[in-house]
Write an enzyme that holds these catalytic residues in place. Structure first.
Site, PDB file in Angstrom:
ATOM      1  N   TYR A 751      -1.090   1.477   4.502  1.00 57.02           N
ATOM      2  CA  TYR A 751      -2.222   0.958   3.736  1.00 57.02           C
ATOM      3  C   TYR A 751      -3.556   1.651   3.993  1.00 57.02           C
ATOM      4  O   TYR A 751      -4.492   1.473   3.212  1.00 57.02           O
ATOM      5  CB  TYR A 751      -2.376  -0.546   4.008  1.00 57.02           C
ATOM      6  CG  TYR A 751      -1.232  -1.356   3.469  1.00 57.02           C
ATOM      7  CD1 TYR A 751      -1.080  -1.564   2.103  1.00 57.02           C
ATOM      8  CD2 TYR A 751      -0.271  -1.897   4.317  1.00 57.02           C
ATOM      9  CE1 TYR A 751      -0.018  -2.298   1.601  1.00 57.02           C
ATOM     10  CE2 TYR A 751       0.799  -2.632   3.822  1.00 57.02           C
ATOM     11  CZ  TYR A 751       0.917  -2.831   2.465  1.00 57.02           C
ATOM     12  OH  TYR A 751       1.965  -3.546   1.962  1.00 57.02           O
ATOM     13  N   LEU A 752      -3.669   2.371   5.090  1.00 60.58           N
ATOM     14  CA  LEU A 752      -4.938   3.029   5.417  1.00 60.58           C
ATOM     15  C   LEU A 752      -4.880   4.490   5.004  1.00 60.58           C
ATOM     16  O   LEU A 752      -4.012   5.236   5.471  1.00 60.58           O
ATOM     17  CB  LEU A 752      -5.232   2.924   6.916  1.00 60.58           C
ATOM     18  CG  LEU A 752      -5.294   1.494   7.481  1.00 60.58           C
ATOM     19  CD1 LEU A 752      -5.604   1.532   8.965  1.00 60.58           C
ATOM     20  CD2 LEU A 752      -6.315   0.658   6.737  1.00 60.58           C
TER      21      LEU A 752
END
EC number: 5.6.2.1
Length: 792
Positions: A751-752
């Site tokens: 997600y990052l």
């Protein structure tokens, strides 16, 4: 939670805050803490040895298999800045320099002269052999360096080519591979090892014995204490027994009368044998395994050699699932070639399976990236074989995912304005859609899909039911449900007043067991979102909010002039905020307390070392006792702690001496030389005991004698270094404790945006190896070239 929510940007017409804590029910042992670089261990092939790591694939991909790769590499132990500068000035390669002593230089010269003269004396032969060995080692090192450079040069820089080519529906033009690697066939147990039923040994045929063995291996685990697991296993075991009944006619009808311990003890004995193998035996076994698997580890994609991720077919066993899965304990059947479809280039020779049988089918689909697939029997899900995380195809997919999330920045205000307006819409469907979007945006909930009766009761936003949300006036909601992977989501959060009224309205119209959003599903939701931006889905929002929150937290929390460890703590804090926002929680690892205890002992060792250095200063000159820096004793280091530390230290030193003695004798035996006598070990232990007797006498005297004399300036410098080391280590301990119930790896992998990390490391002079494992560095090469001022 409040910090994470605040960083996701202000919401129009609403005040958002959050309180509460998510509680995990799924345990994981992956701390994912920053690591330090260790010496690379050779596997005999000029490459660092490989270890297993957990799956690092897309968190929302329910169908991927687990892949194996390298564990996080550690980074080099940081040295004081002054020394590093000195090294750089003295040597361009930043290698440690040592001035040869007066004795050593002539020795080298003599050695060369003896080699040139061809002297046949034993001494010269020995020196000549040593020189040849050193020369050979140097050539090996050069070879390894050259090979490493060649491997780096061979990396396909697809991200540069992609800008020119653009995205196309066809993912490849030519694809060649050797299929998948099937696990070896079952090896029957010795005739003396049998399960018992009602106290009597049972003569099982191979098919039934194999299944019994699956359970036997787990009888000391938590799985064997689970009622659902045991029930499901026994049902499948009985079904296998009907097809393959015991040869001695035993009727197995009650689980309670089954005794699998003889099999368990056999497996434990095998484990002990493997553990007791010598390094050479382990190396030989690994080489044999690698030789069998090597044809399947890589494929040729468009003329380039690329690594395959999960080339191994899952062996048969018992399904474990995550959380309270209703099918845990079910039998996972052995997969055969007839179950597998392979995808390969047209005109390429069809690979032969490494076991008897033919492929189910062979396709030539250039629009997909999988190499093989099959349907597993427990849940009926497709399993896919993809390229490794660091491959060009996976990299392109990752980059497109994060670029899409980054592109959402241009449209997010329009989306938020629209759903805020619709929170009070007269149309019920629009109002439900807006409320669901609020949860997805503000709380980073997954969209959710309907589950069947034979699946775990996990829910997302659109599948929330009446009982999953509790109202607390004036505007608090309490969420309590099982999310993805059966991880509990519990959160008490303050919401917009309109959202609170809507949930009250939805609950008034339903009862327990009914869906709150009965007029909205994920298909409707994603279709609605695509109207704002091409390809926009609820999942893109989750990636956007995670990366946006992370960027904000880093910008606000990173100290400009802090130490590397202080900056790493700020990084991990930002990562934790995202993990909390996305509910990436876990139970504290079972080894956490043990790990913290070891860290406390290590910290005590630093303090002990500092105390001895202080006392050495006092012994040289008593004026140091009045210095402010040295006047106070080290905290938590009373006489009992000192005695305990010295006892443990002494035991470790004796154990180290014994292991070295044994290892040296093994080497001598390999070279057909006479081993050292036991008296040599006894003398070494006697010296150790004498040293610790001396240390015991020093207790309470405030004076100490160092093994080697040092000037006071050097001792003071050593104390200053220890002060810095103690400070850094305390920060590491705080970081470990703070992250014990948060899984940092999931958000970092999925997600990052990795470019945030790469830019942050460059801006703050933090080695990226302290954050990204070797696997992640290989997964995100396209992200490492951003400038230090890049922002999500």
């Amino acid at each position: 939670m409040s910090g994470a929510l605040k960083a996701t940007a202000a919401r129009p017409n609403g005040k958002n805050g959050a309180k509460g804590k998510s509680v995990a029910v799924y345990s994981s042992d992956d701390d994912d803490v920053p690591v330090v670089k260790k010496k690379r261990v050779s596997n005999g092939k000029g490459k660092p040895s490989k270890k297993r790591v957990k799956k690092e694939e897309n968190d929302d991909d329910d169908f991927g298999l687990e892949s194996e790769g390298d564990k996080p590499i550690a980074a080099k132990k940081s040295k004081p800045q002054v020394k590093r500068k000195a090294k750089q000035e003295s040597d361009e390669d930043d290698k440690p320099t040592q001035k040869p002593t007066a004795k050593r230089a002539p020795a080298k010269k003599v050695k060369k002269e003896e080699e040139a003269s061809g002297s046949e004396t034993p001494q010269s032969k020995k020196r000549g052999a040593k020189a040849k060995k050193e020369e050979g080692d140097e050539e090996t090192k050069k070879g390894r360096k050259k090979k490493k450079e060649e491997e780096q040069e061979e990396v396909f820089r697809w991200w540069e080519q992609q800008a020119a080519d653009g995205d196309t529906s066809e993912k490849w033009q030519t694809l060649e591979h050797n299929g998948v690697y099937f696990p070896p066939p079952y090896e029957p147990l010795p005739s003396s090892v049998k399960m018992k039923y009602n106290g009597k040994p049972v003569d099982l045929p191979l098919a039934s014995e194999e299944v019994a063995g699956f359970y036997a291996a787990l009888i000391e685990s938590d799985h064997a204490k689970d009622e659902t697991f045991n029930t499901n296993f026994f049902e499948d075991f009985v079904a296998i027994l009907k097809k393959n009944p015991p040869r001695d006619g035993t009727k197995i009808t009650k689980f309670e009368l089954c005794d699998f311990r003889p099999m368990f003890e056999h497996f434990e004995a095998q484990k002990a044998q493997k553990k007791a193998m010598s390094a050479a035996e382990k190396k030989e076994a690994k080489a044999a395994k690698d030789a069998l698997e090597s044809p399947y580890t890589h494929c040729t994609l468009d003329g380039r050699k690329e690594k395959v991720g999960n080339f191994r077919v899952e062996p048969p066993g018992l399904f474990r699932g995550r959380g309270d899965h209703p099918k845990k304990g079910r039998l996972k059947l052995r997969v055969h070639p007839e179950d597998i479809t392979i995808n390969i280039g047209e005109g390429i020779p069809i690979p032969k399976p490494n076991m008897r049988g033919n492929w189910k089918s062979v396709v030539h689909d250039k629009t997909v990236t999988w190499l093989a697939n099959w349907v597993e029997n427990v849940n009926g899900n497709y399993k896919y074989v993809f390229l490794a995380a660091g491959s060009s195809l996976k990299g392109q997919s990752d980059m497109q995912k994060f670029e899409k999330a980054r592109d959402l920045k241009k449209h997010v205000n329009r989306v938020r304005a629209a759903y805020n307006d619709n929170l009070k819409s007269k149309e019920m469907k629009a109002r439900q859609m807006a409320t669901a979007m609020y949860f997805i945006d503000v709380l980073a909930l997954r969209a959710g899909n309907e589950k069947g009766d034979d699946e775990a009761d996990t829910v997302g936003c659109c599948s929330l039911r009446y009982e999953h949300i509790t109202l607390e006036p004036p505007n608090f909601l309490v969420f309590d449900f099982l999310g993805k992977d059966s991880i509990r989501y519990y959160n008490r959060v303050q919401v917009d007043e309109k959202v609170f009224k809507n949930i009250k309205l939805f609950k008034d119209q339903t009862s327990e067991g009914d869906p709150l959003f009965d007029r909205v599903d994920t298909t409707d939701l994603n279709k609605h979102l695509s109207g704002f931006m091409k390809g926009l889905t609820a999942k893109v929002f989750r990636t956007y909010n995670a990366s946006y929150t992370f960027q904000q937290q880093l910008d606000q929390g990173t100290p400009d002039k802090g130490t590397v460890q202080e900056k790493l703590n700020a990084y991990n804090h930002a990562n934790r905020m995202v993990a909390i926002l996305c509910n990436h929680q876990r139970a504290a690892p079972k080894t956490h307390e043990q790990s913290m205890q070891k860290m406390k002992e290590k910290l005590r060792g630093f303090k002990y070392e500092r105390m001895k250095l202080r006392h050495a200063l006092f012994a040289i000159d008593s004026k140091f006792k009045k210095k402010k820096l040295y006047v106070e004793d080290e905290s938590d280091l009373d006489e009992d702690a000192i005695a305990d530390h010295e006892d443990q230290w002494k035991a470790r030193e004796i154990e180290k001496a014994e292991k070295k003695f044994q290892k040296d004798n093994e080497k001598l035996a390999e070279q057909d030389e006479k081993p050292q006598p036991e008296s040599a070990l006894k003398d070494k232990i006697k010296d150790i005991e004498a040293e610790f007797k001396r240390l015991k006498k020093e207790r309470g005297t405030s004076k100490a004698e160092l093994k080697r004399e040092k000037p006071t300036e050097k001792i003071e410098e050593a104390i200053a270094k220890l002060d810095e080391k103690i400070k850094t280590f305390k920060l590491q301990m705080e970081d470990r404790e703070a992250g014990k119930e948060v899984a940092l790896g999931t958000s970092k992998i999925n997600y990052l945006d990795p470019r945030i990390t790469a830019a942050w490391c460059k801006k703050h002079d933090v080695p990226i190896e302290k954050i990204f494992s070797k696997t992640l560095l290989q997964k995100f090469p396209w992200a490492l070239e951003v400038d230090s001022d890049w922002k999500f």
